[in-house]
Design a protein around this motif. Sequence first.
Motif, PDB file in Angstrom:
ATOM      1  N   HIS A  34       0.828  -1.181   0.103  1.00 43.77           N
ATOM      2  CA  HIS A  34       0.099  -0.077   0.038  1.00 43.77           C
ATOM      3  C   HIS A  34       0.977   1.208  -0.001  1.00 43.77           C
ATOM      4  O   HIS A  34       0.540   2.209  -0.412  1.00 43.77           O
ATOM      5  CB  HIS A  34      -0.935  -0.075   1.136  1.00 43.77           C
ATOM      6  N   GLU A  35       1.854   1.260   0.772  1.00 44.58           N
ATOM      7  CA  GLU A  35       2.992   2.494   0.914  1.00 44.58           C
ATOM      8  C   GLU A  35       3.354   2.710  -0.569  1.00 44.58           C
ATOM      9  O   GLU A  35       3.505   3.811  -0.912  1.00 44.58           O
ATOM     10  CB  GLU A  35       4.087   2.048   1.694  1.00 44.58           C
ATOM     11  N   VAL A  36       4.075   1.741  -1.102  1.00 47.31           N
ATOM     12  CA  VAL A  36       4.424   1.882  -2.605  1.00 47.31           C
ATOM     13  C   VAL A  36       3.542   2.299  -3.611  1.00 47.31           C
ATOM     14  O   VAL A  36       3.878   3.269  -4.252  1.00 47.31           O
ATOM     15  CB  VAL A  36       5.022   0.277  -3.123  1.00 47.31           C
ATOM     16  N   PHE A  37       2.212   2.046  -3.557  1.00 48.33           N
ATOM     17  CA  PHE A  37       1.235   2.179  -4.368  1.00 48.33           C
ATOM     18  C   PHE A  37       0.981   3.740  -4.127  1.00 48.33           C
ATOM     19  O   PHE A  37       0.674   4.651  -4.750  1.00 48.33           O
ATOM     20  CB  PHE A  37      -0.010   1.467  -4.494  1.00 48.33           C
ATOM     21  N   ASP A  38       0.702   3.975  -2.710  1.00 46.55           N
ATOM     22  CA  ASP A  38       0.669   5.656  -2.435  1.00 46.55           C
ATOM     23  C   ASP A  38       1.598   6.433  -2.934  1.00 46.55           C
ATOM     24  O   ASP A  38       1.314   7.789  -3.464  1.00 46.55           O
ATOM     25  CB  ASP A  38       0.233   5.452  -0.800  1.00 46.55           C
ATOM     26  N   GLU A  39       2.827   6.076  -2.824  1.00 46.08           N
ATOM     27  CA  GLU A  39       3.923   6.720  -3.235  1.00 46.08           C
ATOM     28  C   GLU A  39       3.654   6.975  -4.629  1.00 46.08           C
ATOM     29  O   GLU A  39       4.029   8.180  -5.225  1.00 46.08           O
ATOM     30  CB  GLU A  39       5.360   6.300  -2.885  1.00 46.08           C
ATOM     31  N   TRP A  40       3.661   5.977  -5.313  1.00 48.02           N
ATOM     32  CA  TRP A  40       3.439   6.086  -7.022  1.00 48.02           C
ATOM     33  C   TRP A  40       2.426   6.925  -7.277  1.00 48.02           C
ATOM     34  O   TRP A  40       2.428   7.965  -8.205  1.00 48.02           O
ATOM     35  CB  TRP A  40       3.039   4.665  -7.543  1.00 48.02           C
ATOM     36  N   GLN A  41       1.123   6.842  -6.437  1.00 51.11           N
ATOM     37  CA  GLN A  41       0.096   7.859  -6.893  1.00 51.11           C
ATOM     38  C   GLN A  41       0.255   9.201  -6.545  1.00 51.11           C
ATOM     39  O   GLN A  41      -0.064  10.226  -7.309  1.00 51.11           O
ATOM     40  CB  GLN A  41      -1.261   7.375  -6.151  1.00 51.11           C
ATOM     41  N   ALA A  42       1.112   9.563  -5.529  1.00 51.05           N
ATOM     42  CA  ALA A  42       1.580  10.885  -5.320  1.00 51.05           C
ATOM     43  C   ALA A  42       2.441  11.496  -6.263  1.00 51.05           C
ATOM     44  O   ALA A  42       2.230  12.639  -6.944  1.00 51.05           O
ATOM     45  CB  ALA A  42       2.007  10.866  -3.829  1.00 51.05           C
ATOM     46  N   GLU A  43       3.133  10.476  -6.773  1.00 51.79           N
ATOM     47  CA  GLU A  43       4.426  11.078  -7.853  1.00 51.79           C
ATOM     48  C   GLU A  43       3.463  11.266  -8.961  1.00 51.79           C
ATOM     49  O   GLU A  43       3.648  12.352  -9.713  1.00 51.79           O
ATOM     50  CB  GLU A  43       5.183  10.002  -7.902  1.00 51.79           C
ATOM     51  N   GLU A  44       2.635  10.424  -9.518  1.00 54.81           N
ATOM     52  CA  GLU A  44       1.585  10.902 -10.675  1.00 54.81           C
ATOM     53  C   GLU A  44       0.983  12.082 -10.457  1.00 54.81           C
ATOM     54  O   GLU A  44       0.765  12.911 -11.500  1.00 54.81           O
ATOM     55  CB  GLU A  44       0.626   9.656 -10.805  1.00 54.81           C
ATOM     56  N   ILE A  45       0.320  12.271  -9.422  1.00 52.51           N
ATOM     57  CA  ILE A  45      -0.399  13.514  -9.174  1.00 52.51           C
ATOM     58  C   ILE A  45       0.547  14.828  -9.519  1.00 52.51           C
ATOM     59  O   ILE A  45       0.243  15.811  -9.903  1.00 52.51           O
ATOM     60  CB  ILE A  45      -1.407  13.449  -7.844  1.00 52.51           C
ATOM     61  N   ARG A  46       1.691  14.619  -8.941  1.00 48.34           N
ATOM     62  CA  ARG A  46       2.859  15.736  -8.932  1.00 48.34           C
ATOM     63  C   ARG A  46       3.049  15.784 -10.248  1.00 48.34           C
ATOM     64  O   ARG A  46       3.238  16.969 -10.640  1.00 48.34           O
ATOM     65  CB  ARG A  46       3.871  15.338  -7.900  1.00 48.34           C
ATOM     66  N   GLU A  47       3.216  14.849 -10.901  1.00 48.83           N
ATOM     67  CA  GLU A  47       3.774  15.075 -12.432  1.00 48.83           C
ATOM     68  C   GLU A  47       2.729  15.659 -13.264  1.00 48.83           C
ATOM     69  O   GLU A  47       2.912  16.641 -14.091  1.00 48.83           O
ATOM     70  CB  GLU A  47       4.364  13.800 -13.010  1.00 48.83           C
TER      71      GLU A  47
END
Length: 93
Positions: A34-47
């Motif tokens: 869950h942490e890995v996917f949350d970090e990935w989602q946050a990076e997608e939103i930032r980009e």
Amino acid sequence: SYLKDWFRRYGVAIDYATQDFADDAAGNAQEAMHEVFDEWQAEEIREKSIRGRRRKAMSGEVVLSINPPYGYRLVNEKKAARLEIDEGARRAS
């Protein structure tokens, strides 16, 4: 993660509002995923946010985070925002 380990070392419990993870190897693995996917989602939103701001700037639109720079005011006209010099701010200084 480092921060989670630090909290636990000092006796701070971590509770999640939407998930319950077992206190075993399977629960730890699930929490880590869950942490890995949350970090990935946050990076997608930032980009996406950066791309949107860059696209606006390249098309000549005003890109502001909160307030216009000192001495300027934001003028909105049908989705076409622009900055104008605020003469009142210049006289006040």
